[in-house]
Scaffold this motif. Structure first.
Motif, PDB file in Angstrom:
ATOM      1  N   ALA A   1       1.630 -10.149  12.137  1.00  0.00           N
ATOM      2  CA  ALA A   1       1.303 -10.857  10.904  1.00  0.00           C
ATOM      3  C   ALA A   1       0.900  -9.840   9.826  1.00  0.00           C
ATOM      4  O   ALA A   1       1.142 -10.043   8.646  1.00  0.00           O
ATOM      5  N   THR A   2       0.295  -8.756  10.241  1.00  0.00           N
ATOM      6  CA  THR A   2      -0.149  -7.722   9.291  1.00  0.00           C
ATOM      7  C   THR A   2       0.739  -6.493   9.396  1.00  0.00           C
ATOM      8  O   THR A   2       1.003  -6.012  10.485  1.00  0.00           O
TER       9      THR A   2
ATOM     10  N   GLY B   1      -6.559 -10.379  16.933  1.00  0.00           N
ATOM     11  CA  GLY B   1      -7.586 -10.963  16.076  1.00  0.00           C
ATOM     12  C   GLY B   1      -8.223  -9.971  15.118  1.00  0.00           C
ATOM     13  O   GLY B   1      -9.332 -10.196  14.635  1.00  0.00           O
ATOM     14  N   LYS B   2      -7.521  -8.894  14.793  1.00  0.00           N
ATOM     15  CA  LYS B   2      -8.051  -7.872  13.880  1.00  0.00           C
ATOM     16  C   LYS B   2      -8.308  -8.458  12.498  1.00  0.00           C
ATOM     17  O   LYS B   2      -9.382  -8.295  11.933  1.00  0.00           O
ATOM     18  N   SER B   3      -7.286  -9.138  11.958  1.00  0.00           N
ATOM     19  CA  SER B   3      -7.432  -9.701  10.612  1.00  0.00           C
ATOM     20  C   SER B   3      -8.490 -10.797  10.597  1.00  0.00           C
ATOM     21  O   SER B   3      -9.241 -10.928   9.621  1.00  0.00           O
ATOM     22  N   SER B   4      -8.585 -11.564  11.684  1.00  0.00           N
ATOM     23  CA  SER B   4      -9.603 -12.621  11.761  1.00  0.00           C
ATOM     24  C   SER B   4     -11.001 -12.015  11.717  1.00  0.00           C
ATOM     25  O   SER B   4     -11.898 -12.550  11.069  1.00  0.00           O
TER      26      SER B   4
ATOM     27  N   ASP C   1     -14.447 -16.937  23.306  1.00  0.00           N
ATOM     28  CA  ASP C   1     -14.743 -18.379  23.235  1.00  0.00           C
ATOM     29  C   ASP C   1     -13.770 -19.198  24.087  1.00  0.00           C
ATOM     30  O   ASP C   1     -14.085 -20.295  24.533  1.00  0.00           O
TER      31      ASP C   1
HETATM   32  N1  LIG Z   1      -9.866 -18.887  19.877  1.00  0.00           N
HETATM   33  C1  LIG Z   1      -9.856 -17.790  19.137  1.00  0.00           C
HETATM   34  N2  LIG Z   1      -8.774 -17.490  18.397  1.00  0.00           N
HETATM   35  C2  LIG Z   1      -8.796 -16.358  17.653  1.00  0.00           C
HETATM   36  C3  LIG Z   1      -9.935 -15.500  17.635  1.00  0.00           C
HETATM   37  N3  LIG Z   1      -9.645 -14.457  16.808  1.00  0.00           N
HETATM   38  C4  LIG Z   1      -8.397 -14.658  16.334  1.00  0.00           C
HETATM   39  N4  LIG Z   1      -7.870 -15.803  16.837  1.00  0.00           N
HETATM   40  C5  LIG Z   1      -6.530 -16.346  16.565  1.00  0.00           C
HETATM   41  O1  LIG Z   1      -5.558 -15.423  17.017  1.00  0.00           O
HETATM   42  C6  LIG Z   1      -4.421 -15.391  16.157  1.00  0.00           C
HETATM   43  C7  LIG Z   1      -4.127 -13.982  15.679  1.00  0.00           C
HETATM   44  O2  LIG Z   1      -5.151 -13.543  14.848  1.00  0.00           O
HETATM   45  P1  LIG Z   1      -4.961 -12.373  13.777  1.00  0.00           P
HETATM   46  O3  LIG Z   1      -6.320 -12.113  13.215  1.00  0.00           O
HETATM   47  O4  LIG Z   1      -3.852 -12.666  12.840  1.00  0.00           O
HETATM   48  O5  LIG Z   1      -4.528 -11.179  14.749  1.00  0.00           O
HETATM   49  P2  LIG Z   1      -4.146  -9.666  14.338  1.00  0.00           P
HETATM   50  O6  LIG Z   1      -4.730  -8.792  15.387  1.00  0.00           O
HETATM   51  O7  LIG Z   1      -4.520  -9.384  12.929  1.00  0.00           O
HETATM   52  O8  LIG Z   1      -2.560  -9.733  14.536  1.00  0.00           O
HETATM   53  P3  LIG Z   1      -1.373  -8.863  13.816  1.00  0.00           P
HETATM   54  O9  LIG Z   1      -1.711  -8.678  12.383  1.00  0.00           O
HETATM   55  O10 LIG Z   1      -0.199  -9.742  14.031  1.00  0.00           O
HETATM   56  O11 LIG Z   1      -1.292  -7.586  14.575  1.00  0.00           O
HETATM   57  C8  LIG Z   1      -4.760 -16.359  15.017  1.00  0.00           C
HETATM   58  O12 LIG Z   1      -4.135 -17.594  15.289  1.00  0.00           O
HETATM   59  C9  LIG Z   1      -6.272 -16.490  15.081  1.00  0.00           C
HETATM   60  O13 LIG Z   1      -6.731 -17.735  14.605  1.00  0.00           O
HETATM   61  C10 LIG Z   1     -11.070 -15.861  18.422  1.00  0.00           C
HETATM   62  O14 LIG Z   1     -12.101 -15.190  18.477  1.00  0.00           O
HETATM   63  N5  LIG Z   1     -10.966 -17.010  19.156  1.00  0.00           N
END
Ligand SMILES: Nc1nc2c(ncn2[C@@H]2O[C@H](COP(=O)(O)OP(=O)(O)OP(=O)(O)O)[C@@H](O)[C@H]2O)c(=O)[nH]1
Ligand SMILES: [Mg+2]
Length: 428
Positions: free
Chosen positions: A245-246, A217-220, A335
């Motif tokens: 994804a990133t 969830g880094k990008s989120s 959550d």
């Molecule tokens: N329920 C829930 N889902 C989340 C939360 N944060 C992120 N997600 C979900 O988790 C998935 C991955 O989120 P990203 O933000 O793409 O994760 P990342 O760490 O950037 O992943 P990479 O870039 O692939 O390394 C997405 O489908 C988001 O919607 C959260 O706090 N709660």
């Protein structure tokens, strides 16, 4: 790998995933699930999963030869295009399996490299991935050569064997010289990056980097910060339920007000058994991590394996030489597993929160402030009118509490970083 690249959206590569279990069943099931996610991130369709309990590795096929026959029959029945192994196969195992199964055979490293080469967008990422790929292929060429030698031996033709060896030697040299070229190009790109980084550090804004396991969830979290504090939709990055994804590093300025702005960088995620050539290739991109003032380690707290993921992250950070950078732990996706009304929960350097709903964002910001702005202190400056740039600098980077225009200059009472206090020591 080459075959995979030609498969578009119209026809997905049907694959069987296979793995040999040598340790705990629970860890094995999880790593098979992760392999399935990796295959899906490669746009493959996983049609079956095969596993074997193994006391020791079969040097020829990794798995037992009976299992190989079983996979072959299954592949024929289901119309599979490929088999992906969870274990790292030696060059000769790869070739033997390919021959015995008459299918494309990949291992976990192959899959990760394939995802990276599909996702690489910037010139730097493309160069890094190509270098990593070639480094993976190089030792495998030797395996291919010994294989050819054996073939030459059965045909009994020594001259043929010589030709095969010469061809491979030529390929090896070609690959080595291409790796050399790539390294030179990368050096040039890295110099640019270095210059940019220096420029940013001159701006004296604290630099914070998001790190953690892929899909945590880094990008989120980056997007939530941009959404809440920047209100600029076009500054969003891609966040998806998909491994890796990133790939490219993105830096955004976050402006919560009070002159406590910082730069936040989002970067590639980590995974267990990340191919070493990739870590090496991405080292410069990950400089953002090494030189950061603070790391926000994002953890998917809803994942049962979160502790293992934190261990992988810790080891990767060590490998990057970033283990000493101060860290806060964002126990994300809380959550999904905690009562929302109990969020955020803070325990030491950990915050249980949700990047998706935004629960805990304000608290996280407070914690960030406590870490990076801990050295803020109240100072009084008397800046002469000739030095207008100092006045505007302090107004831009410190929290000005009071400003008075006196005959001898501007008197500024401000809360500022140690760095700025020292910079304008002469006016204090
Ligand atoms: N329920 C829930 N889902 C989340 C939360 N944060 C992120 N997600 C979900 O988790 C998935 C991955 O989120 P990203 O933000 O793409 O994760 P990342 O760490 O950037 O992943 P990479 O870039 O692939 O390394 C997405 O489908 C988001 O919607 C959260 O706090 N709660
Ligand atoms: Mg991401």
């Amino acid at each position: 790998m080459t075959q995979l690249q030609t498969i578009g959206n119209e026809k997905r590569n049907k694959t069987i995933i296979a793995g040999a279990m040598m340790g705990s069943a629970r860890d094995f099931d999880k790593s098979m699930k992760e392999l399935e996610n990796l295959a899906e991130a490669c746009e493959m369709e996983v049609i079956a999963s095969v596993s074997q309990n193994l006391a020791s590795v079969n040097p020829a096929y990794y798995i037992g030869s009976g299992k190989v026959t079983e996979i072959k029959e299954m592949a024929e029945q289901l119309g599979a295009d490929s088999v992906v192994f969870n274990n790292d196969l030696s060059p000769s195992q790869l070739t033997n399996l390919q021959k015995a199964l008459d299918l494309e055979v990949l291992d976990r490293t192959n899959l990760i490299l394939e995802i990276f080469s599909r996702r690489a967008k910037t010139r730097e990422a493309k160069l890094q991935v190509e270098a990593a790929n070639l480094q993976y292929i190089l030792p495998r060429l030797a395996g291919m050569r010994s294989n050819l030698n054996r073939q030459g031996g059965t045909s009994g033709s020594l001259s043929n064997r010589g030709a095969g060896e010469k061809k491979l030697e030529l390929d090896r040299r070609k690959i080595e010289s291409r790796i050399g070229e790539l390294e030179k190009e990368l050096e040039a790109v890295q110099k640019d990056r270095e210059t940019q980084r220096k420029r940013r550090s001159r701006s004296a804004l604290p630099q914070i980097a998001l790190v953690g396991y892929t899909n945590a969830g880094k990008s989120s979290l980056m997007n939530k910060m941009v959404e809440v504090y920047q209100k600029e939709e076009d500054k969003m990055v891609e966040a998806k339920d998909m491994l890796f994804a990133t790939l490219d590093t993105t830096v955004r300025k976050i402006t919560p007000g009070d002159n406590k702005d910082f730069l936040l960088s989002d970067t590639v995620g980590f995974i267990s058994r990340l191919p070493h050539s990739l870590v090496k290739a991405f080292r410069s991109t990950l400089d953002e991590v090494r030189y950061a003032d603070l790391l926000l380690e994002v953890v998917d707290f809803s994942d049962e394996q979160y502790k293992e993921h934190m261990e992988v992250t810790a080891n990767t950070l060590k490998e990057l030489g970033a283990e000493a950078v101060p860290r806060l732990y964002v126990m994300n996706k809380a959550d999904l597993v905690m009562d929302e009304t109990k969020l955020p929960k803070v325990v030491g350097d950990k915050i249980y929160m949700s990047a998706k709903t935004g629960a805990g964002l304000t608290k996280l910001l407070e914690m960030i402030h406590g870490k990076v702005f801990a050295d803020y202190k109240v100072c009084e400056f008397l800046v002469p009118y000739e030095d207008g740039s100092a006045v505007s600098y302090l107004n831009g980077s410190a929290r000005v509490l009071k400003q008075e225009y006196l005959p001898e200059g501007v008197r500024i009472l401000a809360e500022c970083r140690q760095y700025d206090a020292e910079r304008y020591e002469c006016y204090r």
